[in-house]
Scaffold this motif. Structure first.
Motif, PDB file in Angstrom:
ATOM      1  N   VAL A 111       0.239   7.544   5.313  1.00 44.28           N
ATOM      2  CA  VAL A 111      -0.832   6.584   5.040  1.00 44.28           C
ATOM      3  C   VAL A 111      -0.683   5.448   6.036  1.00 44.28           C
ATOM      4  O   VAL A 111       0.223   4.626   5.922  1.00 44.28           O
ATOM      5  CB  VAL A 111      -0.766   6.055   3.584  1.00 44.28           C
ATOM      6  CG1 VAL A 111      -1.892   5.089   3.322  1.00 44.28           C
ATOM      7  CG2 VAL A 111      -0.794   7.206   2.597  1.00 44.28           C
ATOM      8  N   ASP A 112      -1.565   5.428   7.022  1.00 44.13           N
ATOM      9  CA  ASP A 112      -1.514   4.410   8.070  1.00 44.13           C
ATOM     10  C   ASP A 112      -2.634   3.383   7.964  1.00 44.13           C
ATOM     11  O   ASP A 112      -2.543   2.321   8.554  1.00 44.13           O
ATOM     12  CB  ASP A 112      -1.616   5.067   9.450  1.00 44.13           C
ATOM     13  CG  ASP A 112      -0.383   5.887   9.785  1.00 44.13           C
ATOM     14  OD1 ASP A 112       0.705   5.530   9.324  1.00 44.13           O
ATOM     15  OD2 ASP A 112      -0.524   6.883  10.501  1.00 44.13           O
ATOM     16  N   ASP A 113      -3.680   3.710   7.261  1.00 43.19           N
ATOM     17  CA  ASP A 113      -4.867   2.854   7.191  1.00 43.19           C
ATOM     18  C   ASP A 113      -4.820   2.030   5.901  1.00 43.19           C
ATOM     19  O   ASP A 113      -5.235   2.489   4.844  1.00 43.19           O
ATOM     20  CB  ASP A 113      -6.125   3.719   7.236  1.00 43.19           C
ATOM     21  CG  ASP A 113      -7.408   2.911   7.294  1.00 43.19           C
ATOM     22  OD1 ASP A 113      -7.356   1.675   7.165  1.00 43.19           O
ATOM     23  OD2 ASP A 113      -8.477   3.541   7.456  1.00 43.19           O
ATOM     24  N   LYS A 114      -4.290   0.803   6.002  1.00 40.54           N
ATOM     25  CA  LYS A 114      -4.143  -0.031   4.806  1.00 40.54           C
ATOM     26  C   LYS A 114      -5.480  -0.349   4.163  1.00 40.54           C
ATOM     27  O   LYS A 114      -5.604  -0.355   2.949  1.00 40.54           O
ATOM     28  CB  LYS A 114      -3.403  -1.325   5.148  1.00 40.54           C
ATOM     29  CG  LYS A 114      -1.947  -1.115   5.426  1.00 40.54           C
ATOM     30  CD  LYS A 114      -1.237  -2.434   5.614  1.00 40.54           C
ATOM     31  CE  LYS A 114       0.233  -2.208   5.849  1.00 40.54           C
ATOM     32  NZ  LYS A 114       0.994  -3.446   5.848  1.00 40.54           N
ATOM     33  N   VAL A 115      -6.491  -0.619   4.972  1.00 42.37           N
ATOM     34  CA  VAL A 115      -7.811  -0.950   4.430  1.00 42.37           C
ATOM     35  C   VAL A 115      -8.427   0.283   3.786  1.00 42.37           C
ATOM     36  O   VAL A 115      -8.922   0.244   2.660  1.00 42.37           O
ATOM     37  CB  VAL A 115      -8.732  -1.515   5.540  1.00 42.37           C
ATOM     38  CG1 VAL A 115     -10.143  -1.719   5.013  1.00 42.37           C
ATOM     39  CG2 VAL A 115      -8.166  -2.815   6.079  1.00 42.37           C
ATOM     40  N   GLU A 164       0.920  -1.722  -6.391  1.00 38.54           N
ATOM     41  CA  GLU A 164       0.440  -3.101  -6.232  1.00 38.54           C
ATOM     42  C   GLU A 164       1.016  -3.756  -4.982  1.00 38.54           C
ATOM     43  O   GLU A 164       0.346  -4.574  -4.355  1.00 38.54           O
ATOM     44  CB  GLU A 164       0.805  -3.923  -7.472  1.00 38.54           C
ATOM     45  CG  GLU A 164      -0.103  -3.650  -8.639  1.00 38.54           C
ATOM     46  CD  GLU A 164       0.262  -4.468  -9.871  1.00 38.54           C
ATOM     47  OE1 GLU A 164      -0.656  -4.774 -10.645  1.00 38.54           O
ATOM     48  OE2 GLU A 164       1.453  -4.797 -10.056  1.00 38.54           O
ATOM     49  N   ALA A 165       2.209  -3.391  -4.618  1.00 37.47           N
ATOM     50  CA  ALA A 165       2.837  -3.954  -3.418  1.00 37.47           C
ATOM     51  C   ALA A 165       2.087  -3.540  -2.147  1.00 37.47           C
ATOM     52  O   ALA A 165       2.267  -4.154  -1.102  1.00 37.47           O
ATOM     53  CB  ALA A 165       4.292  -3.519  -3.324  1.00 37.47           C
ATOM     54  N   ARG A 166       1.219  -2.540  -2.266  1.00 34.32           N
ATOM     55  CA  ARG A 166       0.452  -2.065  -1.109  1.00 34.32           C
ATOM     56  C   ARG A 166      -0.984  -2.560  -1.100  1.00 34.32           C
ATOM     57  O   ARG A 166      -1.773  -2.180  -0.250  1.00 34.32           O
ATOM     58  CB  ARG A 166       0.510  -0.545  -1.080  1.00 34.32           C
ATOM     59  CG  ARG A 166       1.847  -0.066  -0.556  1.00 34.32           C
ATOM     60  CD  ARG A 166       2.400   1.124  -1.295  1.00 34.32           C
ATOM     61  NE  ARG A 166       3.702   1.499  -0.729  1.00 34.32           N
ATOM     62  CZ  ARG A 166       4.852   1.054  -1.191  1.00 34.32           C
ATOM     63  NH1 ARG A 166       4.905   0.232  -2.212  1.00 34.32           N
ATOM     64  NH2 ARG A 166       5.986   1.433  -0.641  1.00 34.32           N
ATOM     65  N   LYS A 167      -1.304  -3.435  -2.056  1.00 30.59           N
ATOM     66  CA  LYS A 167      -2.650  -4.024  -2.083  1.00 30.59           C
ATOM     67  C   LYS A 167      -2.761  -5.075  -0.983  1.00 30.59           C
ATOM     68  O   LYS A 167      -1.802  -5.744  -0.633  1.00 30.59           O
ATOM     69  CB  LYS A 167      -2.905  -4.693  -3.444  1.00 30.59           C
ATOM     70  CG  LYS A 167      -3.177  -3.726  -4.555  1.00 30.59           C
ATOM     71  CD  LYS A 167      -3.318  -4.407  -5.898  1.00 30.59           C
ATOM     72  CE  LYS A 167      -4.571  -5.220  -5.967  1.00 30.59           C
ATOM     73  NZ  LYS A 167      -4.847  -5.723  -7.333  1.00 30.59           N
TER      74      LYS A 167
END
Length: 80
Positions: free
Chosen positions: A46-50, A76-79
């Motif tokens: 998973v490279d695309d955070k948005v 939640e830490a990846r929001k």
């Protein structure tokens, strides 16, 4: 299948063998092969955070529905 085919070729040389699983499982499954002894590994990147935010939100909801608070917090830490 074919005029030159023989059981022994399948048993020893051409691929599948005739070894059946033990414990009566031969009634509902075929013979053993090398695939019965391989460990399947899965992975994801998973490279695309948005682009992953909807997956993150869904994961938070699902984790909390299953009572897995640690999983929910990890998501939640990846929001953003």
């Amino acid at each position: 299948v074919g005029t030159d085919a023989a059981e022994v070729l399948g048993d020893y040389g051409a691929g599948p063998n005739h070894t059946l699983p033990t414990g009566g499982t031969g009634r509902y499954t075929g013979g053993l092969s090398v695939f019965n002894f391989l460990r399947i590994r899965t992975w994801m990147r998973v490279d695309d955070k948005v682009g992953s935010q909807s997956m993150v939100e869904d994961s938070i909801v699902m984790a909390r529905l299953e009572g897995l608070e640690g999983h929910a917090r990890a998501a939640e830490a990846r929001k953003l």
